[in-house]
Design a protein around this motif. Structure first.
Motif, PDB file in Angstrom:
ATOM      1  N   TRP A 147      -5.274   1.796  -2.308  1.00  0.00           N
ATOM      2  CA  TRP A 147      -5.212   0.375  -2.663  1.00  0.00           C
ATOM      3  C   TRP A 147      -4.329  -0.386  -1.689  1.00  0.00           C
ATOM      4  O   TRP A 147      -3.303   0.139  -1.254  1.00  0.00           O
ATOM      5  N   TRP A 201       0.868  -1.191   0.000  1.00  0.00           N
ATOM      6  CA  TRP A 201       0.000   0.000   0.000  1.00  0.00           C
ATOM      7  C   TRP A 201       0.900   1.234   0.000  1.00  0.00           C
ATOM      8  O   TRP A 201       2.094   1.137   0.245  1.00  0.00           O
ATOM      9  N   ASP A 202       0.307   2.384  -0.284  1.00  0.00           N
ATOM     10  CA  ASP A 202       1.119   3.604  -0.268  1.00  0.00           C
ATOM     11  C   ASP A 202       0.473   4.642   0.643  1.00  0.00           C
ATOM     12  O   ASP A 202      -0.523   4.355   1.314  1.00  0.00           O
ATOM     13  N   ASN A 236      -2.658  -3.934  -2.230  1.00  0.00           N
ATOM     14  CA  ASN A 236      -2.523  -4.932  -3.294  1.00  0.00           C
ATOM     15  C   ASN A 236      -1.827  -6.187  -2.794  1.00  0.00           C
ATOM     16  O   ASN A 236      -0.926  -6.124  -1.969  1.00  0.00           O
TER      17      ASN A 236
HETATM   18  C1  LIG Z   1      -2.519  -1.338  -6.759  1.00  0.00           C
HETATM   19  O1  LIG Z   1      -3.194  -1.823  -7.868  1.00  0.00           O
HETATM   20  C2  LIG Z   1      -3.986  -0.840  -8.542  1.00  0.00           C
HETATM   21  C3  LIG Z   1      -4.839  -1.541  -9.590  1.00  0.00           C
HETATM   22  O2  LIG Z   1      -4.097  -2.422 -10.328  1.00  0.00           O
HETATM   23  C4  LIG Z   1      -3.042   0.224  -9.073  1.00  0.00           C
HETATM   24  O3  LIG Z   1      -3.796   1.209  -9.741  1.00  0.00           O
HETATM   25  C5  LIG Z   1      -2.272   0.836  -7.909  1.00  0.00           C
HETATM   26  O4  LIG Z   1      -1.335   1.776  -8.388  1.00  0.00           O
HETATM   27  C6  LIG Z   1      -1.562  -0.196  -7.112  1.00  0.00           C
HETATM   28  N1  LIG Z   1      -1.057   0.430  -5.875  1.00  0.00           N
HETATM   29  C7  LIG Z   1      -0.011  -0.003  -5.175  1.00  0.00           C
HETATM   30  C8  LIG Z   1       0.372   0.767  -3.968  1.00  0.00           C
HETATM   31  O5  LIG Z   1       0.603  -1.015  -5.484  1.00  0.00           O
END
Ligand SMILES: *[C@@H]1O[C@H](CO)[C@@H](O)[C@H](O)[C@H]1NC(C)=O
Ligand SMILES: *[C@@H]1O[C@H](CO)[C@@H](O)[C@H](O)[C@H]1NC(C)=O
Ligand SMILES: *[C@@H]1O[C@H](CO)[C@@H](O)[C@H](O)[C@H]1NC(C)=O
Ligand SMILES: *[C@@H]1O[C@H](CO)[C@@H](O)[C@H](O)[C@H]1NC(C)=O
Ligand SMILES: *[C@@H]1O[C@H](CO)[C@@H](O)[C@H](O)[C@H]1NC(C)=O
Length: 377
Positions: A145, A139-140, A147
């Protein structure tokens, strides 16, 4: 009507060795509901993204910590667990990491897979991540998101969990952020997730595309869970509306000395353009704003005070405890049961205009030590 009892007289002694940065373990600087009907987010901790990182060092001497990403759609309930140490052991060592996938398919088949002996690794700058083996949650700072990539013993997966509320929830028993009971910490970094943009592939070759609702629950303690709580119930409910959706979280727990604690969150996500805008309504451990009463043996009504801009019409959530979908027993005999609610009825005031009667769904985790009764179903 049974009004929840909530004792807030915990000694403000912080024994846990927190990794610096997050908000867990800090005194609540502005006690009371940090958002009482205001709809603004002025007091949400700015370090919320950091809170999801480990609070127990993987090299620490003792304690346990886990992250459960629970995903539910009509054909599957899936729980992914990143775990440091053993929550029920007095000699838990965080370096003993494990990763676990549990699933229940619609036909009742249970799938379970676990890898052990892998120490948790993490990245403590954005994008943040935790990993056990090749199983990673990323996550950021935006926390939009969370992921997931999975790769264990022939099971693979890659999907994203979008946080629709863009908010997190922590209880604060004794005015200590994160405390559910004294020494038992938890938060819900994703209160209302939509897991999509990917799939999971089981070792049998079966691939399940995910378009699901989800919750991310994060929990830790320095002592075994059974010495901190004899039971707890953490329930997250969602209403499904056209212009807005509400999320109601209701946590209750009983400490070994019989003190009861509760905490709750009510937030709204309003549809704005292509996305959602968050609108938190309440976060509290204050029993005055929530009343809970039994309708029948398994049905409960939870009602929360309304707000000035909704003419003080209460928010109401009726839910019936469904059959358990997954059960897990820990090494001390404690039982954690997962429930997926598919039918909830709600009454939700919207501005001062009308009351919306909606259906809803939800996920609950109920833990009890052997012989303990559930605090409130
Ligand atoms: C997570 O996945 C989404 C959809 O694929 C993407 O838009 C996003 O940048 C990703 N974020 C991170 C933190 O990995
Ligand atoms: C349980 O322990 C807490 C924290 O030490 C204390 O505040 C509370 O009064 C105790 N409750 C009972 C019923 O003894
Ligand atoms: C929240 O606001 C309402 C309306 O102003 C007030 O009656 C209530 O006491 C407040 N609750 C708390 C816990 O501050
Ligand atoms: C139940 O469903 C799963 C997933 O679709 C499948 O792998 C399994 O074979 C089914 N079991 C039975 C007994 O039909
Ligand atoms: C909840 O249940 C009570 C008791 O049956 C009922 O009076 C009330 O209308 C219900 N509320 C909703 C929102 O379904």
């Amino acid at each position: 009507m049974r009004v929840l009892h909530c004792l807030l007289a915990l000694a403000p002694v912080i024994s846990a060795q927190f990794i610096p940065g997050g908000s867990w373990g800090r005194p609540m600087s502005n006690p009371g509901p940090y958002n009482n009907c205001s709809g603004t987010l002025t007091q949400v901790p700015t370090d919320a993204a950091v809170d999801t990182l480990p609070n127990i060092s993987p090299d620490g001497q003792n304690g346990w910590e886990r992250w459960d990403l629970t995903i539910y759609q009509s054909d599957i309930l899936l729980n992914l667990r990143w775990l440091q140490g053993d929550p029920s052991s007095y000699t838990s060592v965080p370096a003993d990491g494990s990763f676990e996938v549990s699933a229940r398919f619609a036909n009742g088949t249970i799938f379970h897979m676990r890898i052990t002996g892998e120490k948790l690794t993490y990245t403590n700058s954005s994008p943040y991540s935790i990993s056990i083996g090749q199983n990673t949650l990323t996550w950021d700072d935006s926390q939009t998101w969370y992921n997931t990539t999975l790769n264990l013993n022939g099971l693979t997966g890659s999907f994203g969990t979008e946080s629709i509320m863009l908010d997190k929830f922590s209880p604060y028993a004794g005015w200590i952020i994160g405390q559910l009971t004294e020494g038992l910490y938890n938060d819900i970094p994703v209160t209302r997730g939509h897991t999509h943009a990917g799939s999971i592939r089981f070792p049998s070759g079966q691939e399940v595309k995910l378009t699901a609702q989800s919750v991310l629950l994060h929990m830790m303690g320095e002592q075994p869970v059974q010495s901190l709580a004899v039971n707890y119930a953490i329930r997250t409910f969602w209403s499904i509306g056209a212009t807005f959706g509400d999320t109601f979280i209701y946590e209750s727990a009983r400490a070994p000395n019989s003190s009861d604690y509760s905490a709750f969150f009510l937030g709204r996500a309003e549809v704005r353009g292509a996305g959602f805008e968050r609108y938190p309504i309440y976060v509290a451990t204050d029993s005055n704003d929530l009343s809970v009463k039994r309708i029948s043996h398994t049905s409960t009504e939870a009602q929360m005070a309304g707000c000035a801009n909704t003419n003080y019409v209460p928010f109401t959530w009726n839910y019936t405890l469904p059959l358990p979908v997954l059960e897990q027993f820990d090494s001390a005999g404690g039982r954690t049961t997962f429930y997926a609610f598919s039918r909830i009825s709600t009454a939700e005031p919207f501005e001062s205009e009308y009351v919306s009667y909606q259906g809803g769904t939800g996920i609950a985790y109920i833990y009890q030590t052997p012989g303990a009764t559930v605090v409130d179903q």
